[in-house]
Design an enzyme around this catalytic site. Sequence first.
Site, mmCIF file in Angstrom:
data_model
loop_
_atom_site.group_PDB
_atom_site.id
_atom_site.type_symbol
_atom_site.label_atom_id
_atom_site.label_comp_id
_atom_site.label_asym_id
_atom_site.label_seq_id
_atom_site.Cartn_x
_atom_site.Cartn_y
_atom_site.Cartn_z
ATOM 1 C CD GLU A 1 -59.258 -137.864 43.133
ATOM 2 O OE1 GLU A 1 -59.922 -136.827 43.034
ATOM 3 O OE2 GLU A 1 -58.169 -138.045 42.542
ATOM 4 C CG ASN B 1 -52.624 -134.796 47.277
ATOM 5 O OD1 ASN B 1 -51.977 -135.593 47.938
ATOM 6 N ND2 ASN B 1 -53.326 -135.157 46.211
ATOM 7 C CG ASP C 1 -63.715 -139.389 43.517
ATOM 8 O OD1 ASP C 1 -62.939 -139.492 42.552
ATOM 9 O OD2 ASP C 1 -63.723 -138.424 44.303
ATOM 10 C CB ILE C 2 -60.832 -140.519 48.078
ATOM 11 C CG1 ILE C 2 -60.400 -141.990 48.013
ATOM 12 C CG2 ILE C 2 -60.486 -139.933 49.446
ATOM 13 C CD1 ILE C 2 -58.909 -142.202 48.121
#
Length: 347
Positions: free
Chosen positions: A269, A237, A229-230
């Site tokens: 993500e 964003n 997971d980023i």
Amino acid sequence: MGTTYETRRGTLYNERITFYGNVIAWLVHFLFCILFYRLDMTLLFLSNGLSVIYYTISFYFVHRRWYGIFFTGLFIEVVYNAVISTVILGWEINMHYFILMMAYGVFFMPSVSRSQRILTTAIAMLIYSLLFIYVSDGIETLPIQVEQALGLFCILSTVVMIAGLSFIFESAVVEVTDELERSNERLQILASTDGLTGLLNRKVGHEQVSKAIDKAAHEGVPYAIVLGDIDRFKSFNETYGHDCGDRVLQQVASILSDIDGMAVRWGGEEFLVYLSSPSGDFLPIVEQLRQQIESTPLHYAGERLHVTMTFGLAVRVGHDTVEEIVKEADNFLREGKRSGKNQVRTT
């Protein structure tokens, strides 16, 4: 078949049949003009001259795709010339074979209904039968060598035109079929990949990973599922806009796609990676991935963004479901998120 396929096949097929058919007919009648001029047969010279003029004009019909007009004129021209030539020169000259060619060729003509095909074929066969019954000797006599050469030319011309129509039809169908297969391949790729990152999408990825697990379990090879997971993806964003977030996803996906395994965009993500190795030592591989993502610069709006990723690693030997392994990897991932992010967690 689908509408697109039918349209494409029809366009390609119609254009080729009418154009090349027109070229062949023009050449044949041009040669007849020369022959009958040299034989001083004025009526046949004029008749074939009019045919040459018609086929010259027909190139315009073909260009405008006026296939109905082209077909009507073609049928009248072929039958008329075959009849008048047979009456004048006799049955043995073989001009009547062009009527048989027309009866065959009508089924290749575009934009002609089934009823029209049946009707024109019936008319052609009726005229052919009447010629066979009532015409034997011609009004004029040709030298025997000329008669034999002309008779052979008529037979060979008919065979060439029939073979040409068949070849054109086959090549058009083969070409469009190849286009259809390439389109299907592209559609399959689009249906199986994520549009933004180019990785396998979740549905297809789940299927492929499940198959890979079955294979590894059957062969007794250790394998692993990595869930990544980023970190702080929402901030990219919110701070820079969704275009920036897309760039982050694409860069991470590009790095993951280089691994010796299978990479899937699992959602948002989050990414899933499948690995297998006889050694069963997967931690160094995932750690190297983490470091590569961290060290790869991403410049956006004049700034250097710091992208990191947290991974959960679940290792197996033997069969298990994708859901069970992903659940374990997800637990490790959440542990990594809670304990500071940008790390690999496993047993």
